[in-house]
Design an enzyme around this catalytic site. Sequence first.
Site, PDB file in Angstrom:
ATOM      1  N   PHE A   8      26.942   3.897 -17.121  1.00  0.00           N
ATOM      2  CA  PHE A   8      27.420   2.806 -17.967  1.00  0.00           C
ATOM      3  C   PHE A   8      28.894   2.508 -17.716  1.00  0.00           C
ATOM      4  O   PHE A   8      29.736   3.412 -17.738  1.00  0.00           O
ATOM      5  CB  PHE A   8      27.260   3.159 -19.450  1.00  0.00           C
ATOM      6  CG  PHE A   8      25.878   2.934 -19.999  1.00  0.00           C
ATOM      7  CD1 PHE A   8      25.512   1.694 -20.509  1.00  0.00           C
ATOM      8  CD2 PHE A   8      24.952   3.964 -20.025  1.00  0.00           C
ATOM      9  CE1 PHE A   8      24.242   1.488 -21.032  1.00  0.00           C
ATOM     10  CE2 PHE A   8      23.686   3.772 -20.547  1.00  0.00           C
ATOM     11  CZ  PHE A   8      23.323   2.529 -21.055  1.00  0.00           C
ATOM     12  N   ASP A   9      29.194   1.238 -17.509  1.00  0.00           N
ATOM     13  CA  ASP A   9      30.560   0.764 -17.597  1.00  0.00           C
ATOM     14  C   ASP A   9      30.974   0.807 -19.072  1.00  0.00           C
ATOM     15  O   ASP A   9      30.131   0.896 -19.963  1.00  0.00           O
ATOM     16  CB  ASP A   9      30.625  -0.665 -17.059  1.00  0.00           C
ATOM     17  CG  ASP A   9      31.977  -1.306 -17.242  1.00  0.00           C
ATOM     18  OD1 ASP A   9      32.980  -0.686 -16.856  1.00  0.00           O
ATOM     19  OD2 ASP A   9      32.023  -2.424 -17.792  1.00  0.00           O
ATOM     20  N   VAL A  10      32.275   0.749 -19.332  1.00  0.00           N
ATOM     21  CA  VAL A  10      32.766   0.793 -20.717  1.00  0.00           C
ATOM     22  C   VAL A  10      33.146  -0.593 -21.226  1.00  0.00           C
ATOM     23  O   VAL A  10      32.536  -1.130 -22.153  1.00  0.00           O
ATOM     24  CB  VAL A  10      33.969   1.751 -20.848  1.00  0.00           C
ATOM     25  CG1 VAL A  10      34.592   1.648 -22.238  1.00  0.00           C
ATOM     26  CG2 VAL A  10      33.531   3.184 -20.584  1.00  0.00           C
ATOM     27  N   ASP A  11      34.181  -1.186 -20.615  1.00  0.00           N
ATOM     28  CA  ASP A  11      34.760  -2.407 -21.168  1.00  0.00           C
ATOM     29  C   ASP A  11      33.841  -3.609 -21.009  1.00  0.00           C
ATOM     30  O   ASP A  11      33.380  -3.931 -19.917  1.00  0.00           O
ATOM     31  CB  ASP A  11      36.109  -2.690 -20.502  1.00  0.00           C
ATOM     32  CG  ASP A  11      37.149  -1.657 -20.907  1.00  0.00           C
ATOM     33  OD1 ASP A  11      37.189  -1.301 -22.095  1.00  0.00           O
ATOM     34  OD2 ASP A  11      37.915  -1.205 -20.033  1.00  0.00           O
ATOM     35  N   ASP A 180      29.204  -5.191 -16.834  1.00  0.00           N
ATOM     36  CA  ASP A 180      29.407  -6.636 -16.968  1.00  0.00           C
ATOM     37  C   ASP A 180      30.100  -7.261 -15.767  1.00  0.00           C
ATOM     38  O   ASP A 180      30.143  -8.489 -15.656  1.00  0.00           O
ATOM     39  CB  ASP A 180      30.255  -6.924 -18.217  1.00  0.00           C
ATOM     40  CG  ASP A 180      31.708  -6.511 -18.021  1.00  0.00           C
ATOM     41  OD1 ASP A 180      31.969  -5.299 -17.846  1.00  0.00           O
ATOM     42  OD2 ASP A 180      32.585  -7.400 -18.020  1.00  0.00           O
TER      43      ASP A 180
END
Length: 292
Positions: A8-11, A180
């Site tokens: 997972f990416d965060v931002d 994203d």
Amino acid sequence: MQYKTLLFDVDDTLLDFKKGECYALSEIFSTYGITPYERGYATYQAINSSLWRAAEEGEITVDEIFLVRFVRFLEDLHIQDDGVKLDERFRNYVAEKDFSFDGCYDLLARLAPHYELAIVTNGHKTMQEPRLKKAHLYDFFSHIFISADIGVQKPDIRFFEAVEQGMPNLQHETTLIIGDSLTSDMEGGRRFGIATCWYNPNHLPLPKEPVDYIIANYDELEQLLLWQDEMRIAIAQDNSTECLYFVGELQELPKLAVDFNEAVAEIKALGFLPTTKQICDYTITLQEQVRI
């Protein structure tokens, strides 16, 4: 496809960075009497975006971003102050509150018992870890990989090689990256040879780059993780080069409406997701010429 490892990416995937950024900048602008907000934001964003693009290209490090962005910001607005200390204040403001997206915590709570979850983020430990902890997300992840610690940014293949070294159970064919950003998350996943899932809640135009899955919400992520056997379908128009690609799970080929837009709506209603990978098991060609 049965995935076992989810990166997972965060931002702007788990945490609403734009909301946190707006809060932090509002506090800073208030201190310096910068009005209107749009004026200060435009100045900051031009500087910040160019620096992060340079970091993705490997031209500068994250630490260097923190050392120069608010120095330049203050210079552009002719304000005398310490830009390095101001950057630290900015990061503290961003980490001050829970800015997680609605449903994020519940999503991870459902996934954690069944998948190995890891964070893959461009950023700095002093900023990312406190934000994850503030949102009560930190403990869901077996590993947290942050570009400033690794020394390179996504999409650099060396970032993902470090992920692979740190996760001995990771297998490319059962790993999915969710994020994203097309330029860091999706491009990085493509270079690394793993499946990619673009989180696109704002329904931005489809990219030209190959992406395995395109989702608009967390429900669609959980939906695709349940698929046992994928079917890839192309919907085309007769006598036209227009073609859209979808991926889902069905036992047999559906019969769709003749109108292109209606056919797209029907395939989505069957649980299919958009994809930009131009491979398919079946092509459905609509015989009537209709406007897309």
